[in-house]
Design a protein around this motif. Structure first.
Motif, PDB file in Angstrom:
ATOM      1  N   ARG A 165       0.835  -1.207   0.000  1.00 47.60           N
ATOM      2  CA  ARG A 165       0.000   0.000   0.000  1.00 47.60           C
ATOM      3  C   ARG A 165       0.867   1.254   0.000  1.00 47.60           C
ATOM      4  O   ARG A 165       0.593   2.213  -0.732  1.00 47.60           O
ATOM      5  CB  ARG A 165      -0.936   0.000   1.210  1.00 47.60           C
ATOM      6  CG  ARG A 165      -1.784   1.266   1.279  1.00 47.60           C
ATOM      7  CD  ARG A 165      -2.920   1.156   2.259  1.00 47.60           C
ATOM      8  NE  ARG A 165      -2.471   1.067   3.648  1.00 47.60           N
ATOM      9  CZ  ARG A 165      -3.303   1.081   4.691  1.00 47.60           C
ATOM     10  NH1 ARG A 165      -4.617   1.159   4.486  1.00 47.60           N
ATOM     11  NH2 ARG A 165      -2.834   0.991   5.919  1.00 47.60           N
ATOM     12  N   ARG A 168      -9.502   6.296  -7.115  1.00 45.77           N
ATOM     13  CA  ARG A 168      -9.084   4.892  -7.183  1.00 45.77           C
ATOM     14  C   ARG A 168     -10.048   4.064  -8.026  1.00 45.77           C
ATOM     15  O   ARG A 168      -9.647   3.127  -8.712  1.00 45.77           O
ATOM     16  CB  ARG A 168      -9.014   4.311  -5.773  1.00 45.77           C
ATOM     17  CG  ARG A 168      -7.842   4.829  -4.954  1.00 45.77           C
ATOM     18  CD  ARG A 168      -6.665   3.879  -4.996  1.00 45.77           C
ATOM     19  NE  ARG A 168      -5.521   4.454  -4.309  1.00 45.77           N
ATOM     20  CZ  ARG A 168      -5.380   4.462  -2.980  1.00 45.77           C
ATOM     21  NH1 ARG A 168      -6.314   3.922  -2.212  1.00 45.77           N
ATOM     22  NH2 ARG A 168      -4.312   5.002  -2.442  1.00 45.77           N
ATOM     23  N   MET A 208      -7.955  -1.180  -1.133  1.00 45.55           N
ATOM     24  CA  MET A 208      -7.614   0.190  -1.508  1.00 45.55           C
ATOM     25  C   MET A 208      -8.642   0.820  -2.435  1.00 45.55           C
ATOM     26  O   MET A 208      -8.531   2.002  -2.768  1.00 45.55           O
ATOM     27  CB  MET A 208      -6.231   0.228  -2.155  1.00 45.55           C
ATOM     28  CG  MET A 208      -5.111  -0.239  -1.227  1.00 45.55           C
ATOM     29  SD  MET A 208      -3.456  -0.042  -1.938  1.00 45.55           S
ATOM     30  CE  MET A 208      -3.292   1.752  -1.927  1.00 45.55           C
TER      31      MET A 208
END
Length: 523
Positions: A117, A133, A165
């Motif tokens: 990450r 994202r 994420m």
């Protein structure tokens, strides 16, 4: 003895790239800083020094009574399951008074997910653009191995990062061995319609492969200027990596090292890898161990012994060579012809043999290159000379008893021999020599795959025996101009015939290499 009293040997793969070696050693320094009470050594499987055995010897010389070897690799594939354990077994025999333990590979670990990450965020932070994202596709590039369990861990990691994420989609590719390869994976990701692609190499250190990945990323960015392509850093030297290695070492010495044995292809029958259950642990890096530390003087090429027939076999060959006029046959075919007469006891057996142009020489060279023979039945496979196969390092595969072959035959109404040929096409692609000595249906399936699906085996030896479909399949094979082929006309043939032809090509291959070695000093 306390489980706290032990030394660690971090066993790395090694690299030709000095940057990768420097990063590995920097990581060892971090481990020493975080565990100052522990003596920590490092060694490499290949290219770099110290080698693993040298590192262990140093640990023992420094007074270690207990040594835990920790694989310095991300995933439990061949290196962690075969190469490093085989090193450990040899070291146990060499140092019987030392207690050895083996840690697990890093595999997926929360700290590594956190580091992934961090690397992705670093890549995003370098961009002047703000892209959600959900409008980004994550591409994770793994090393790629012959172990499906290890490859699947990359897919699992990718999915966890996508969901954790919030990426709009994710894609997995590999730098080698497994598919899709990097270029194919990046191309596929570029067609998904996302505004941004983030590429994360799931590698520990810099090296040749990482540089190639970044080169492919640059190529994609140049080809697709409408897509923002970001290259995230690889994991690299970081305290999270050091902490995971120290944790794996502690687990190993306490007997808590955990590997995914329930899906290990060496322990249970995994789809497509059933024959690898029980494969012995043995190393594969002897030729390149410590290579970069050696001087630049070329090593002497190991002597390649010529094929030496049994005296009775040699006498038989003399009789066969003198038994008829062979001048009408090309010289490259003589070994195959002579050995077929030896197998059949019949000089006329060679008169109906048909070689496509250059087939014998093509087959001989293909054996040295692709080193894999597929047979339609086990009788052909068992008829191949074991010692010759071992010298050439040629693998054999017969699909007739393969579990998927059985299912394929049932589902499609094929004979198992024909289904095995279809499995070989799917499993190995073009880098095979196919030897068929029993089933006309196997030849007909091969002909269909060549004509309809573009299969291009390096050589086809088709010599089945019988009265049902035998003439017809051989006629079809003789007319199959797309591939080199050796067959005959009529009903004669059989597994011994097919095995004999392949044995002859292997003997010629050994002779070819031997002659090259003999001529080398004169060059």
């Amino acid at each position: 003895m306390s489980t706290q009293d032990y030394s660690i040997v971090l066993a790395g793969h090694g690299s030709r790239d000095p940057a990768g070696i420097a990063e590995f050693m920097a990581l060892v320094d971090i481990m020493r800083q975080r565990a100052p009470q522990r003596r920590i050594y490092h060694g490499f499987l290949e290219f770099a020094t110290p080698t693993i055995d040298q590192a262990v010897a140093q640990a023992i010389a420094d007074g270690a009574n207990t040594v835990v070897m920790t694989p310095g690799v991300l995933l439990a594939a061949t290196h962690a399951k075969n190469d490093m354990p085989s090193e450990l077994l040899a070291l146990q025999q060499e140092h019987p008074d030392t207690a050895f333990h083996f840690g697990a590979a890093m595999d997926l670990h929360p700290r590594l997910l956190e580091l992934c990450r961090l690397r992705i965020i670093e890549a995003e932070a370098r961009s002047p653009r703000t892209v959600a994202r959900g409008d980004s596709c994550l591409v994770v590039v793994g090393r790629g191995t012959t172990d499906p369990d290890a490859n699947s861990e990359i897919a699992k990691l990718t999915r966890m990062l996508e969901e954790g994420m919030g990426f709009g989609a994710s894609f997995v590719c590999y730098s080698g061995t497994a598919r899709p390869l990097v270029a194919d994976g990046l191309k596929a990701a570029s067609l998904l319609g996302f505004e941004r692609i983030v590429v994360l190499p799931y590698f520990l250190f810099d090296g040749v492969l990482v540089k190639r990945i970044y080169g492919s990323v640059d190529d994609l960015a140049a080809r697709c200027p409408d897509i923002e392509v970001l290259a995230a850093p690889y994991l690299g030297v970081h305290e999270h990596v050091a902490e995971v290695f120290l944790e794996r070492a502690q687990e190993g010495v306490e007997g808590r090292a955990s590997m995914n044995c329930s899906l290990c292809k060496y322990r249970v029958q995994i789809i497509g890898f059933e024959q690898q259950v029980g494969t012995p642990q043995q190393g594969h890096h002897g030729k390149v161990r410590g290579l970069l530390a050696k001087d630049n003087t070329p090593a002497a090429t190991p002597a390649w012994p010529p094929y030496v027939p049994h005296p009775i076999e040699a006498e038989s060959m003399c009789i066969i060579r003198e038994g008829r006029d062979w001048s009408a046959f090309p010289a490259e075919q003589h070994t195959a012809l002579h050995r077929l007469v030896h197998t059949t006891g019949d000089f006329s057996s060679v008169d109906e043999l048909v070689f496509s142009p250059g087939a014998a020489d093509i087959g001989m060279r293909a054996l040295l290159r692709c080193r894999r023979i597929v047979t339609d039945v086990t009788m052909v496979e068992t008829g191949l000379k074991r010692a010759v196969l071992q010298q050439l390092e040629v693998e054999t595969w017969c699909g007739v008893h393969d579990p998927e072959t059985y299912l394929l035959a049932e589902a499609h109404g094929l004979t198992r021999s024909a289904a095995g040929i279809r499995r070989a096409w799917e499993k190995f692609g073009n880098d095979v020599i196919v030897a068929i000595g029993d089933a006309p249906t196997a030849i007909m399936e091969l002909v269909r795959l060549v004509r309809e699906h573009g299969w291009r085996p390096q050589l086809v030896v088709g010599l089945p025996v019988g009265f049902v479909g035998t003439r017809e399949c051989k006629d079809a094979l003789r007319g199959l101009l797309q591939v080199p082929r050796i067959t005959n006309s009529g009903t004669r043939g059989g597994s011994p015939w097919a095995a004999t032809i392949v044995n002859a090509l292997m003997i010629d291959a050994i002779g070819h290499v031997y002659q090259q070695q003999q001529a080398a000093p004169e060059a």
